[in-house]
Write an enzyme that holds these catalytic residues in place. Structure first.
Site, PDB file in Angstrom:
ATOM      1  N   ASP A  14       0.705  -1.275  -0.018  1.00 19.70           N
ATOM      2  CA  ASP A  14       0.107   0.003  -0.068  1.00 19.70           C
ATOM      3  C   ASP A  14       0.780   1.223   0.123  1.00 19.70           C
ATOM      4  O   ASP A  14       0.664   1.937   0.594  1.00 19.70           O
ATOM      5  CB  ASP A  14      -0.836  -0.039   1.254  1.00 19.70           C
ATOM      6  CG  ASP A  14      -1.774  -1.354   1.514  1.00 19.70           C
ATOM      7  OD1 ASP A  14      -2.061  -2.032   0.578  1.00 19.70           O
ATOM      8  OD2 ASP A  14      -1.745  -1.892   2.610  1.00 19.70           O
ATOM      9  N   GLU A 194     -11.269  -0.326  -3.909  1.00 24.17           N
ATOM     10  CA  GLU A 194     -10.727   0.321  -2.790  1.00 24.17           C
ATOM     11  C   GLU A 194      -9.361   1.046  -3.041  1.00 24.17           C
ATOM     12  O   GLU A 194      -9.224   0.972  -4.343  1.00 24.17           O
ATOM     13  CB  GLU A 194     -10.085  -0.749  -1.627  1.00 24.17           C
ATOM     14  CG  GLU A 194      -9.149  -1.961  -2.155  1.00 24.17           C
ATOM     15  CD  GLU A 194      -8.838  -2.828  -0.985  1.00 24.17           C
ATOM     16  OE1 GLU A 194      -9.736  -3.187  -0.296  1.00 24.17           O
ATOM     17  OE2 GLU A 194      -7.738  -3.682  -1.236  1.00 24.17           O
TER      18      GLU A 194
END
Length: 317
Positions: A14, A194
């Site tokens: 991420d 997401e």
């Protein structure tokens, strides 16, 4: 070819890179999911060997005590902000989902590595459900908050929502849903939208996002809107019918996703993302630490749309 080694930084998922006043800042999920750390360097390549500085550790109990995910570092009106997702437990809820909410930290001092960070608590949204992966951007003279969240009345794990910011930890007005999992490639393993990230080019604002389970099915989709259109009108947004960045079996790059964007000093756009180089994951993919940070340049087509290309192969072990 990429001008950077691949992987760029190992065991950092991420990834988010901010370029601010001639310096680069790197923040990402750590495999232990227990802290927030920042690296800083004057060059992109310098981030690889920059010393990580831990700016916050999770408490032993409470709403921010478990599974610290996907932080982002931003500068809003002279204030440093970190958005991150956290849970009060690692147990799943009755729907079989983690129990994350979004939280904000604030630093008023000029140096985010040495300054004091203040906990501002949960970023509240209209429904108190699984939420993660917030980002922010400045557009049309306003600061915006863009995130993923479970809707009580929509099947799947998370959709993408947009709202204006009142301040860095408070949204303003009624959010609009920009996207939900609907295509086959968004629903492999899990129904997921997401990890949104924002980039502008020409007369369009683009939002990339990640879809499907976090294994080799993970991929990147794309939304876009005209720069002068009202972003709070869902009908103004366009959505790619196909993913724009996917697994490459040939290059042994699996599940590329959860990206951010940065720029080289020359102004070239850089895709910052994670991917694994194998598919044989033991147990839950969430706890496999080898989602490595990777970088590649984005090219722009004559029609003004981005070309993400193919995930390049590893260049070192």
């Amino acid at each position: 070819m990429t001008p950077w080694p691949n992987p760029f930084i190992e065991q950092r998922a991420d990834p988010f890179i901010l370029r601010h006043e001639g310096q680069y800042y790197f923040i990402a999920s750590v495999p232990e999911y227990d802290r927030l750390e920042i690296r800083r360097a004057v060059t992109l390549d310098g981030l690889r060997h920059a010393e990580p500085v831990v700016v916050w550790r999770k408490p032993s109990t409470g709403p921010m005590s478990k599974l610290i995910w996907a932080p982002e570092l931003h500068r809003i009106d002279g204030v440093w902000v970190i958005y991150f997702a956290a849970a009060h437990t690692d147990a799943l809820d009755d729907l079989g989902m983690f129990q994350h909410r979004m939280f904000a930290l604030i630093c008023y001092e000029p140096d985010p590595l040495s300054g004091q960070w203040q906990e501002k608590g949960q970023v509240k949204t209209p429904f108190d459900t699984f939420a993660l992966d917030a980002t922010t951007f400045y557009h049309q003279g306003k600061h915006w908050y863009l995130w993923a969240q479970k809707a009580p009345d929509i099947a799947g794990n998370s959709n993408l929502y947009l709202a204006e910011l009142e301040n860095p930890w408070t949204i303003k007005g009624e959010p609009v849903m920009l996207s939900k999992p609907e295509f086959e490639w968004e629903c492999r393993g899990f129904l997921v939208n997401e990890g949104p990230a924002v980039i502008t080019h020409g007369d369009r604002l683009f939002v990339s996002y990640s879809a499907s389970a976090t294994d080799e099915n993970y991929c990147i989709g794309l939304l876009w809107v005209d720069s002068d259109a009202d972003p709070l009108q869902a009908s103004h947004w366009h959505k790619s019918l196909q993913p724009v960045f996917i697994t490459s079996d040939e290059n042994r790059q699996y599940g590329p996703g959860h990206n951010s964007f940065t720029k080289t000093p020359e102004g070239e756009d850089v895709l910052v993302y994670h991917a694994r180089n194998y598919t044989a994951i033991e147990g839950d993919p969430l706890y496999d630490p080898n989602r490595h940070t990777r970088l590649k340049l984005i090219r722009w087509q004559e029609n003004g749309m981005p070309d993400f290309g193919i995930p390049p192969a590893d260049t070192h072990a």
